[in-house]
Design a protein around this motif. Structure first.
Motif, mmCIF file in Angstrom:
data_model
loop_
_atom_site.group_PDB
_atom_site.id
_atom_site.type_symbol
_atom_site.label_atom_id
_atom_site.label_comp_id
_atom_site.label_asym_id
_atom_site.label_seq_id
_atom_site.Cartn_x
_atom_site.Cartn_y
_atom_site.Cartn_z
ATOM 1 N N ARG A 50 0.855 -1.198 0.000
ATOM 2 C CA ARG A 50 0.000 0.000 0.000
ATOM 3 C C ARG A 50 0.880 1.233 0.000
ATOM 4 O O ARG A 50 1.756 1.391 0.860
ATOM 5 N N ILE A 51 0.617 2.126 -0.975
ATOM 6 C CA ILE A 51 1.322 3.412 -0.996
ATOM 7 C C ILE A 51 0.349 4.576 -1.165
ATOM 8 O O ILE A 51 0.781 5.712 -1.318
ATOM 9 N N VAL A 52 -0.952 4.276 -1.160
ATOM 10 C CA VAL A 52 -1.963 5.343 -1.130
ATOM 11 C C VAL A 52 -2.948 5.023 -0.018
ATOM 12 O O VAL A 52 -3.147 3.851 0.341
ATOM 13 N N PRO A 53 -3.584 6.023 0.585
ATOM 14 C CA PRO A 53 -4.530 5.774 1.685
ATOM 15 C C PRO A 53 -5.699 4.905 1.238
ATOM 16 O O PRO A 53 -6.073 4.889 0.066
ATOM 17 N N SER A 54 -6.295 4.210 2.193
ATOM 18 C CA SER A 54 -7.361 3.260 1.876
ATOM 19 C C SER A 54 -8.613 3.941 1.324
ATOM 20 O O SER A 54 -9.392 3.305 0.618
ATOM 21 N N LEU B 155 -7.109 4.860 11.524
ATOM 22 C CA LEU B 155 -6.839 5.271 10.156
ATOM 23 C C LEU B 155 -5.545 6.064 10.028
ATOM 24 O O LEU B 155 -4.804 5.898 9.060
ATOM 25 N N ILE B 156 -5.263 6.922 10.990
ATOM 26 C CA ILE B 156 -4.067 7.751 10.872
ATOM 27 C C ILE B 156 -2.790 6.927 11.066
ATOM 28 O O ILE B 156 -1.713 7.387 10.736
ATOM 29 N N LYS B 157 -2.923 5.705 11.586
ATOM 30 C CA LYS B 157 -1.764 4.831 11.759
ATOM 31 C C LYS B 157 -1.555 3.907 10.557
ATOM 32 O O LYS B 157 -0.648 3.084 10.554
ATOM 33 N N GLU B 158 -2.388 4.046 9.562
ATOM 34 C CA GLU B 158 -2.280 3.183 8.384
ATOM 35 C C GLU B 158 -0.924 3.378 7.700
ATOM 36 O O GLU B 158 -0.461 4.496 7.510
ATOM 37 N N ASP B 159 -0.299 2.268 7.348
ATOM 38 C CA ASP B 159 1.017 2.296 6.712
ATOM 39 C C ASP B 159 0.860 2.517 5.214
ATOM 40 O O ASP B 159 0.314 1.676 4.511
ATOM 41 N N VAL B 160 1.325 3.648 4.711
ATOM 42 C CA VAL B 160 1.230 3.950 3.284
ATOM 43 C C VAL B 160 2.617 3.950 2.635
ATOM 44 O O VAL B 160 2.837 4.589 1.602
ATOM 45 N N ALA B 161 3.543 3.233 3.248
ATOM 46 C CA ALA B 161 4.872 3.034 2.660
ATOM 47 C C ALA B 161 5.220 1.555 2.810
ATOM 48 O O ALA B 161 6.258 1.184 3.329
ATOM 49 N N CYS B 162 4.298 0.729 2.319
ATOM 50 C CA CYS B 162 4.358 -0.704 2.568
ATOM 51 C C CYS B 162 4.411 -1.455 1.241
ATOM 52 O O CYS B 162 3.554 -1.278 0.379
ATOM 53 N N SER B 163 5.426 -2.290 1.056
ATOM 54 C CA SER B 163 5.526 -3.087 -0.167
ATOM 55 C C SER B 163 6.377 -4.319 0.092
ATOM 56 O O SER B 163 7.153 -4.356 1.052
ATOM 57 N N VAL B 164 6.215 -5.328 -0.765
ATOM 58 C CA VAL B 164 7.021 -6.546 -0.657
ATOM 59 C C VAL B 164 7.885 -6.688 -1.905
ATOM 60 O O VAL B 164 7.493 -6.281 -3.000
ATOM 61 N N ASP C 86 4.289 -10.711 6.024
ATOM 62 C CA ASP C 86 3.430 -9.535 5.879
ATOM 63 C C ASP C 86 4.239 -8.291 6.231
ATOM 64 O O ASP C 86 4.694 -8.137 7.367
ATOM 65 N N PRO C 87 4.417 -7.356 5.276
ATOM 66 C CA PRO C 87 5.252 -6.180 5.547
ATOM 67 C C PRO C 87 4.584 -5.150 6.455
ATOM 68 O O PRO C 87 5.268 -4.314 7.034
ATOM 69 N N CYS C 88 3.250 -5.204 6.576
ATOM 70 C CA CYS C 88 2.552 -4.218 7.406
ATOM 71 C C CYS C 88 1.264 -4.842 7.952
ATOM 72 O O CYS C 88 0.179 -4.579 7.411
ATOM 73 N N PRO C 89 1.364 -5.678 8.981
ATOM 74 C CA PRO C 89 0.174 -6.298 9.577
ATOM 75 C C PRO C 89 -0.828 -5.239 10.034
ATOM 76 O O PRO C 89 -0.451 -4.199 10.567
ATOM 77 N N GLY C 90 -2.106 -5.501 9.766
ATOM 78 C CA GLY C 90 -3.145 -4.559 10.166
ATOM 79 C C GLY C 90 -3.490 -3.552 9.098
ATOM 80 O O GLY C 90 -4.490 -2.842 9.210
ATOM 81 N N THR C 91 -2.682 -3.452 8.058
ATOM 82 C CA THR C 91 -2.954 -2.546 6.948
ATOM 83 C C THR C 91 -3.448 -3.350 5.751
ATOM 84 O O THR C 91 -2.801 -4.314 5.343
ATOM 85 N N GLY C 92 -4.611 -2.969 5.214
ATOM 86 C CA GLY C 92 -5.131 -3.636 4.022
ATOM 87 C C GLY C 92 -4.257 -3.328 2.822
ATOM 88 O O GLY C 92 -3.858 -2.179 2.608
ATOM 89 N N LYS C 93 -3.964 -4.340 2.025
ATOM 90 C CA LYS C 93 -3.046 -4.181 0.892
ATOM 91 C C LYS C 93 -3.746 -4.534 -0.424
ATOM 92 O O LYS C 93 -4.886 -4.993 -0.414
ATOM 93 N N TYR C 94 -3.051 -4.325 -1.523
ATOM 94 C CA TYR C 94 -3.613 -4.609 -2.838
ATOM 95 C C TYR C 94 -2.489 -5.019 -3.780
ATOM 96 O O TYR C 94 -1.305 -4.747 -3.545
ATOM 97 N N LEU C 95 -2.894 -5.684 -4.855
ATOM 98 C CA LEU C 95 -1.950 -6.127 -5.883
ATOM 99 C C LEU C 95 -2.219 -5.367 -7.171
ATOM 100 O O LEU C 95 -3.362 -5.255 -7.605
#
Length: 262
Positions: A41-45, A60-69, A98-107
């Protein structure tokens, strides 16, 4: 055949959120060629793949937006490369830790459809490249690279003249090869900076690598990759990657730039 080549030349983009299926498909006589992939995830949900569960503002403010594998590309190659179609459920377990547990990710996946039967020709810098097909057959350009790739070229070995090995490619090579050769029985072009410009630092040796097919259809129209292909409504609905609209195209450009920078 012109419609077929339009589909082959087109760059496809597909995406899926965690818990959704990603599905890649290519037309008859072609297979999937993965170009790039991103999972994280590199953009907010609220902009892409919102969470399925209610979140408080503090969460929401703790969401990781610098997360990638780093395993995303290899996973896509393992699952889909050289297949006509592939489908699987997207979740973090597919990509290892999981690079950022608790943060929803996408492919996000970028791919092309490669012809099953194709030819490849290489010309070193300042040499002439000649393409030809048998009588009653015409050239259909699939890809063209002018510059220097990390893998290099066996035909044009890299000579270390004190310059670092840096990948550099012309942005107009494919369009120029289509203009010169697409739909013709034969053509020739010099692999020179005069034709393609110089995408590399001075002193970097370059080469031209072209992949093409020959088809026995004489009524082949040139294809401009910058314009949307003229497809029928039925083929458009069957071939267009699921869920890719204007917003996704914009996001794809942003993420591609981000990937290039990183």
């Amino acid at each position: 055949f012109a419609g077929y080549i339009s589909q082959v030349l087109k760059n496809y983009t597909d995406h899926a959120c965690d818990g959704e299926y990603v599905s890649l498909r290519c037309p008859h006589r072609t297979t999937i060629s993965i170009q790039s992939s991103f999972y994280g995830r590199i953009v907010p949900s609220h902009q892409l793949c919102p969470s399925r569960y209610p979140h408080s503002y503090a969460t929401l403010i703790k969401e990781d937006v610098a997360c990638s594998v780093g395993t995303s590309l290899q996973k896509m190659l393992d699952e889909c490369q050289d297949r006509r179609s592939c489908q699987f459920l997207v979740n973090s377990r597919l990509f290892g830790t999981d690079p950022c547990p608790g943060t929803g990710k996408y492919l996000l996946v970028w791919y092309k459809c490669r012809p099953n039967e194709y030819k490849s020709k290489v010309a070193c810098e300042d040499d002439k490249l000649r393409l030809s097909c048998k009588k009653s057959m015409v050239i259909a350009i699939y890809s063209a690279i002018f510059g220097r790739t990390q893998g290099g070229s066996l035909e044009c070995p890299y000579q270390n003249l004190g310059m670092p090995m840096i990948e550099c490619q012309s942005a107009t090579a494919l369009q120029l090869m289509i203009k010169r050769c697409h739909g013709k029985r034969s053509c020739s072009i010099y692999a020179s900076t005069y034709e393609f410009g110089d995408p590399c630092y001075p002193g970097i040796q370059k080469h031209l690598n072209v992949i093409y097919t020959c088809d026995n259809t004489p009524l082949l129209l040139p294809v401009d990759e910058t314009q949307p292909p003229a497809l029928s409504s039925s083929s458009s609905s069957s071939m267009e990657p699921v869920g890719v609209g204007t917003e996704m195209a914009l996001l794809s450009n942003i993420l591609a730039a981000y990937a290039f920078i990183t």
